[in-house]
Motif scaffolding. Structure first.
Motif, PDB file in Angstrom:
ATOM      1  N   GLN A  18      48.581  -8.817  -3.133  1.00 26.06           N
ATOM      2  CA  GLN A  18      48.651  -7.581  -2.357  1.00 26.06           C
ATOM      3  C   GLN A  18      50.082  -7.115  -2.176  1.00 26.06           C
ATOM      4  O   GLN A  18      50.360  -5.918  -2.205  1.00 26.06           O
ATOM      5  CB  GLN A  18      47.980  -7.778  -0.994  1.00 26.06           C
ATOM      6  CG  GLN A  18      46.474  -7.889  -1.134  1.00 26.06           C
ATOM      7  CD  GLN A  18      45.772  -8.158   0.179  1.00 26.06           C
ATOM      8  OE1 GLN A  18      46.401  -8.261   1.214  1.00 26.06           O
ATOM      9  NE2 GLN A  18      44.476  -8.287   0.118  1.00 26.06           N
ATOM     10  N   ASP A  19      50.992  -8.066  -1.995  1.00 25.88           N
ATOM     11  CA  ASP A  19      52.391  -7.680  -1.877  1.00 25.88           C
ATOM     12  C   ASP A  19      52.875  -7.046  -3.169  1.00 25.88           C
ATOM     13  O   ASP A  19      53.595  -6.046  -3.158  1.00 25.88           O
ATOM     14  CB  ASP A  19      53.255  -8.900  -1.538  1.00 25.88           C
ATOM     15  CG  ASP A  19      52.977  -9.403  -0.127  1.00 25.88           C
ATOM     16  OD1 ASP A  19      52.292  -8.687   0.618  1.00 25.88           O
ATOM     17  OD2 ASP A  19      53.444 -10.497   0.219  1.00 25.88           O
TER      18      ASP A  19
ATOM     19  N   LEU B 145      51.449  -3.585  -3.478  1.00 21.96           N
ATOM     20  CA  LEU B 145      52.122  -2.641  -2.605  1.00 21.96           C
ATOM     21  C   LEU B 145      53.477  -2.250  -3.207  1.00 21.96           C
ATOM     22  O   LEU B 145      53.891  -1.092  -3.119  1.00 21.96           O
ATOM     23  CB  LEU B 145      52.290  -3.258  -1.210  1.00 21.96           C
ATOM     24  CG  LEU B 145      52.448  -2.335  -0.015  1.00 21.96           C
ATOM     25  CD1 LEU B 145      51.477  -1.176  -0.059  1.00 21.96           C
ATOM     26  CD2 LEU B 145      52.263  -3.137   1.265  1.00 21.96           C
TER      27      LEU B 145
ATOM     28  N   LEU C 126      44.609  -2.128  -4.626  1.00 15.46           N
ATOM     29  CA  LEU C 126      44.896  -2.560  -3.262  1.00 15.46           C
ATOM     30  C   LEU C 126      43.787  -2.074  -2.323  1.00 15.46           C
ATOM     31  O   LEU C 126      43.323  -2.813  -1.456  1.00 15.46           O
ATOM     32  CB  LEU C 126      46.253  -2.006  -2.817  1.00 15.46           C
ATOM     33  CG  LEU C 126      46.704  -2.383  -1.408  1.00 15.46           C
ATOM     34  CD1 LEU C 126      46.989  -3.879  -1.305  1.00 15.46           C
ATOM     35  CD2 LEU C 126      47.948  -1.593  -0.996  1.00 15.46           C
TER      36      LEU C 126
ATOM     37  N   ILE D 236      49.611   4.279   4.075  1.00 13.15           N
ATOM     38  CA  ILE D 236      50.071   3.220   3.171  1.00 13.15           C
ATOM     39  C   ILE D 236      50.713   3.852   1.939  1.00 13.15           C
ATOM     40  O   ILE D 236      51.793   3.463   1.501  1.00 13.15           O
ATOM     41  CB  ILE D 236      48.897   2.320   2.750  1.00 13.15           C
ATOM     42  CG1 ILE D 236      48.385   1.518   3.948  1.00 13.15           C
ATOM     43  CG2 ILE D 236      49.314   1.371   1.617  1.00 13.15           C
ATOM     44  CD1 ILE D 236      47.069   0.797   3.684  1.00 13.15           C
TER      45      ILE D 236
ATOM     46  N   ALA E 135      54.709   3.266   1.350  1.00 11.95           N
ATOM     47  CA  ALA E 135      54.786   2.026   0.587  1.00 11.95           C
ATOM     48  C   ALA E 135      56.236   1.661   0.255  1.00 11.95           C
ATOM     49  O   ALA E 135      56.603   0.490   0.237  1.00 11.95           O
ATOM     50  CB  ALA E 135      53.959   2.138  -0.686  1.00 11.95           C
TER      51      ALA E 135
ATOM     52  N   TYR F   1      57.926  -0.459   2.835  1.00 16.12           N
ATOM     53  CA  TYR F   1      57.446  -1.819   3.084  1.00 16.12           C
ATOM     54  C   TYR F   1      58.285  -2.790   2.251  1.00 16.12           C
ATOM     55  O   TYR F   1      58.577  -2.526   1.091  1.00 16.12           O
ATOM     56  CB  TYR F   1      55.974  -1.947   2.683  1.00 16.12           C
ATOM     57  CG  TYR F   1      55.522  -3.370   2.594  1.00 16.12           C
ATOM     58  CD1 TYR F   1      55.238  -4.082   3.752  1.00 16.12           C
ATOM     59  CD2 TYR F   1      55.432  -4.017   1.370  1.00 16.12           C
ATOM     60  CE1 TYR F   1      54.864  -5.399   3.676  1.00 16.12           C
ATOM     61  CE2 TYR F   1      55.051  -5.340   1.295  1.00 16.12           C
ATOM     62  CZ  TYR F   1      54.776  -6.018   2.451  1.00 16.12           C
ATOM     63  OH  TYR F   1      54.417  -7.334   2.368  1.00 16.12           O
TER      64      TYR F   1
ATOM     65  N   ALA G  88      58.349  -6.734   1.132  1.00 14.15           N
ATOM     66  CA  ALA G  88      57.534  -7.948   1.110  1.00 14.15           C
ATOM     67  C   ALA G  88      58.253  -9.141   1.746  1.00 14.15           C
ATOM     68  O   ALA G  88      57.602 -10.068   2.222  1.00 14.15           O
ATOM     69  CB  ALA G  88      57.143  -8.283  -0.324  1.00 14.15           C
TER      70      ALA G  88
ATOM     71  N   ALA H 115      51.688  -8.087   3.270  1.00 20.17           N
ATOM     72  CA  ALA H 115      51.082  -6.763   3.147  1.00 20.17           C
ATOM     73  C   ALA H 115      49.890  -6.626   4.086  1.00 20.17           C
ATOM     74  O   ALA H 115      49.687  -5.585   4.706  1.00 20.17           O
ATOM     75  CB  ALA H 115      50.647  -6.509   1.699  1.00 20.17           C
ATOM     76  N   SER H 116      49.108  -7.694   4.206  1.00 18.39           N
ATOM     77  CA  SER H 116      47.912  -7.576   5.038  1.00 18.39           C
ATOM     78  C   SER H 116      48.289  -7.434   6.513  1.00 18.39           C
ATOM     79  O   SER H 116      47.608  -6.737   7.261  1.00 18.39           O
ATOM     80  CB  SER H 116      46.964  -8.753   4.809  1.00 18.39           C
ATOM     81  OG  SER H 116      47.628  -9.966   5.007  1.00 18.39           O
TER      82      SER H 116
ATOM     83  N   TRP I 295      51.008  -5.963   7.598  1.00 18.84           N
ATOM     84  CA  TRP I 295      51.498  -4.575   7.712  1.00 18.84           C
ATOM     85  C   TRP I 295      50.324  -3.605   7.804  1.00 18.84           C
ATOM     86  O   TRP I 295      50.281  -2.721   8.648  1.00 18.84           O
ATOM     87  CB  TRP I 295      52.364  -4.278   6.487  1.00 18.84           C
ATOM     88  CG  TRP I 295      53.131  -2.994   6.515  1.00 18.84           C
ATOM     89  CD1 TRP I 295      54.148  -2.670   7.378  1.00 18.84           C
ATOM     90  CD2 TRP I 295      52.959  -1.878   5.633  1.00 18.84           C
ATOM     91  NE1 TRP I 295      54.619  -1.410   7.068  1.00 18.84           N
ATOM     92  CE2 TRP I 295      53.926  -0.903   6.015  1.00 18.84           C
ATOM     93  CE3 TRP I 295      52.116  -1.612   4.554  1.00 18.84           C
ATOM     94  CZ2 TRP I 295      54.045   0.316   5.354  1.00 18.84           C
ATOM     95  CZ3 TRP I 295      52.237  -0.398   3.905  1.00 18.84           C
ATOM     96  CH2 TRP I 295      53.194   0.553   4.301  1.00 18.84           C
TER      97      TRP I 295
END
Lengths: 200, 291
Positions: free
Chosen positions: A23-24, A27, A41, A74, A78, A81, A83, A88-89, A91
């Motif tokens: 997921q990271d 993202l 995602l 998101i 993005a 963000y 990592a 990610a989850s 966030w």
């Protein structure tokens, strides 16, 4: 149609130090405008986002609306963000919770959510039958940590997080002063943090 | 601080009278503060590294509570709505500064986010931990996006209503085709193109799938006896109908085109009598090459 979706074991590992790498990575690709990565995602985490939002809002259509807001956010953010600063989850779920609560506070009708809903929210965060072993493990982990809280801590945290109630609403429902609610929320969260081994 | 016993007595009187931010971390990460307190707390947050770290850890803890909730599968139309929205939604740039001052946080206006002044200010040579906590903190989209979110909510409600009113097979099919295009590995997208009668048009397509979709943003609503019609136009100028697109009250309308998208074709939109025409009867209001 609502149905439970089993969690993809690859898509969601633990929070904390062992972050869900995929997921990271996704993202990170979304940050470059990669719409296919965004779609992937979305597939991975949207049931989590909708699950959490619907738990707070109850109403399915409204919950999908807020889910849509969250995913647009998101997409737009993005690039902001990083990592290295958290999973990610985390966030995404943090954003989802905030948006769900915003929606509750913004809608006057939510003020009328009866206290019974709140009272039901004390315990049954975990009482539903789950189909997935992974989710069951997460439930049990949270439930076990919750069991270490005092009754008042547990009620306050549960009403605030799963019910979306403000501290003053929680204070009214539990018939205790607001200051007491605030300290119980903090004490409760610190105990949960320690029980679940969350470290920054 | 982080080693406090949860049962250590804390004085509620003190907490309410001084609103000590140290006591508000739990309520803050649970979103249980009211709007005023939330802003106040965020303003005070920069003053204490210990509090920032606690907020970071408790935020992670709250997310674990979120992960214990049973997932719920969203409807297929939700994904299609979202994919069509992001296709025409610009992304915000990476933030200039990983660390910024409290003042800029407190003001949190969208236009302040990328203020160049913020980049130079690292007041007290923060430790790695401080930097991490601050950067983490500031990377969270909070109030800066309120305006965007509000605007989105309007679009969204419209979209969802449209979809729930006509959840026909056609709509479902369109939705899944759009999702397939926008999530295909070779998905391409033309920059939003102005429509001569107002609004913009965005074309997305996948050559692998041979499909394209037209998304019209803010175009005018047509009278009942008119409809938008989509066309594939070849290099020789011959137009083949690719389907009708009815306008409605919503800001954004879209349709996956009938027929096959391939490089060299141009997608055009015309206004036609209700029911459409076999060949365009008016000049295109927008034309976008599949390039």
């Amino acid at each position: 149609m609502l149905k439970l979706v089993p969690r993809d074991p690859d898509s969601n590992q633990e929070l904390g130090s062992a972050l869900p790498v995929t997921q990271d990575d996704l993202l990170g690709r979304v940050a470059t405008g990669d719409q296919a990565a965004f779609a992937e995602l979305y597939d991975q985490i949207s049931p989590r986002v909708l699950g959490l939002i619907r738990r707070l809002l109850k109403d399915h259509a409204q919950s999908e609306e807020v889910t849509q807001e969250v995913f647009l956010e998101i997409w737009q953010n993005a690039a902001r963000y990083d990592a290295s600063k958290g999973g990610a989850s985390t966030w995404i779920l943090t954003m989802a919770h905030r948006r769900a609560v915003d929606r509750i506070r913004a809608s006057q009708s939510s003020r009328d959510r009866d206290t019974k809903v709140g009272i039901r929210d004390y315990n049954p965060a975990y009482d539903s039958v789950t189909e997935s072993v992974e989710i069951k493990i997460e439930h049990e982990r949270v439930e076990k940590a919750m069991s270490r809280l005092t009754e008042l801590q547990r009620q306050a945290v549960t009403l605030a997080y799963y019910g979306g109630y403000s501290h003053s609403e929680v204070a009214t429902m539990l018939s205790v002063p607001i200051g007491t609610v605030k300290t119980r929320l903090r004490d409760g969260m610190i105990r949960l943090r320690d029980e679940m081994g969350v470290a920054s | 601080m982080s080693n406090d016993s949860p049962d250590e007595p804390l004085n509620p009187e003190t907490s309410t009278s001084t609103n000590d931010p140290a006591l508000n971390t739990g309520a803050y990460v649970l979103n249980a503060l009211d709007a005023h307190e939330r802003i106040e707390f965020e303003t005070q947050l920069g003053e204490s590294e210990a509090i920032r770290n606690e907020v970071t850890e408790l935020t992670d803890t709250a997310a674990l509570l979120g992960l214990a909730v049973e997932p719920v599968q969203p409807s297929a139309t939700l994904k299609a709505n979202i994919m069509s929205m992001i296709a025409s939604t610009p992304q915000l740039p990476r933030e200039v500064a990983p660390v910024r001052t409290l003042q800029s946080v407190a003001s949190l206006a969208p236009e302040a986010v990328d203020a160049p002044a913020a980049s130079a200010e690292t007041p007290d040579a923060p430790t790695a931990v401080t930097r991490k906590a601050q950067a983490r903190w500031f990377s969270r989209p909070v109030a800066a996006l309120t305006a965007v979110a509000a605007a989105v909510a309007i679009i969204v409600s419209g979209g969802l209503i449209a979809n729930s009113l006509s959840s026909s097979n056609f709509q479902q099919q369109q939705a899944s085709q759009l999702a397939a295009i926008t999530s295909s590995a070779d998905m391409q997208q033309a920059a939003p193109t102005p429509v001569s009668t107002g609004g913009t048009a965005t074309l997305v397509w996948s050559e692998d799938l041979g499909k394209s979709a037209m998304i019209l943003n803010g175009v005018k609503s047509l009278p009942d006896n008119k409809t938008y019609e989509l066309w594939y136009i070849d290099a020789a100028g011959a137009a083949t109908s690719a389907g009708l697109l009815d306008s409605d009250s919503s800001d954004k309308i879209w349709r996956v085109l009938d027929g096959t998208a391939s490089a060299g074709l141009t997608v055009g939109v015309t206004v036609e009598p209700n029911g459409g025409s076999d060949a365009p009867t008016t000049a295109p209001i927008v034309a976008i090459p599949v390039a």
